[in-house]
Design a protein around this motif. Structure first.
Motif, mmCIF file in Angstrom:
data_model
loop_
_atom_site.group_PDB
_atom_site.id
_atom_site.type_symbol
_atom_site.label_atom_id
_atom_site.label_comp_id
_atom_site.label_asym_id
_atom_site.label_seq_id
_atom_site.Cartn_x
_atom_site.Cartn_y
_atom_site.Cartn_z
ATOM 1 N N SER A 211 57.414 93.677 -11.753
ATOM 2 C CA SER A 211 56.749 94.899 -12.215
ATOM 3 C C SER A 211 56.796 96.001 -11.150
ATOM 4 O O SER A 211 56.993 97.173 -11.466
ATOM 5 N N VAL A 212 56.666 95.631 -9.893
ATOM 6 C CA VAL A 212 56.728 96.604 -8.801
ATOM 7 C C VAL A 212 58.152 97.135 -8.661
ATOM 8 O O VAL A 212 58.367 98.337 -8.484
ATOM 9 N N ARG B 260 60.426 97.339 -11.001
ATOM 10 C CA ARG B 260 60.712 98.229 -12.142
ATOM 11 C C ARG B 260 60.084 99.603 -11.931
ATOM 12 O O ARG B 260 60.697 100.620 -12.229
ATOM 13 N N THR B 261 58.856 99.638 -11.417
ATOM 14 C CA THR B 261 58.194 100.915 -11.146
ATOM 15 C C THR B 261 58.975 101.714 -10.112
ATOM 16 O O THR B 261 59.146 102.926 -10.245
ATOM 17 N N ALA B 262 59.480 101.043 -9.089
ATOM 18 C CA ALA B 262 60.238 101.714 -8.031
ATOM 19 C C ALA B 262 61.550 102.281 -8.555
ATOM 20 O O ALA B 262 62.063 103.261 -8.014
ATOM 21 N N LYS C 32 62.037 103.642 -11.538
ATOM 22 C CA LYS C 32 61.849 104.730 -12.496
ATOM 23 C C LYS C 32 62.291 106.046 -11.884
ATOM 24 O O LYS C 32 62.048 106.324 -10.717
#
Length: 93
Positions: free
Chosen positions: A71-72, A74-76, A78
């Motif tokens: 999840s981290v 994927r956020t990075a 974006k």
């Protein structure tokens, strides 16, 4: 290449790093100052490397950070703007 934007919490002006000290391989202490002369607020900050998002192409055996959760990562990944086309999307278009 992007730069990290430091914003003064008081006047919302730009902050600059006046000086910094490396205290550990993963930790840096920084002394910040607001560039708005009327405000002039200053503070001490800490910048810490906490997780690996992708492996190095030149790994150093002494560098051991835990891998970031999916999840981290994927956020990075974006994009800042939805208007910017992804390189792979451009190849397929």
């Amino acid at each position: 290449m992007s730069t990290y934007k430091l914003v003064c919490p008081h006047c919302h002006g730009k902050m600059r790093i006046r000086s910094s000290d490396g205290t550990h391989i993963f930790l840096r202490l920084a002394y910040l100052q607001c560039t708005n002369e009327v405000c002039g607020w200053s503070c001490k900050a800490q910048f810490e490397m906490t997780h690996e998002l992708s492996p190095s192409g030149m790994p150093n055996p002494s560098v051991q950070l835990p891998k970031a959760p999916l999840s981290v990562r994927r956020t990075a990944m974006k994009r800042d703007s939805d208007n910017q086309m992804d390189l792979l999307e451009a190849e397929c278009a």
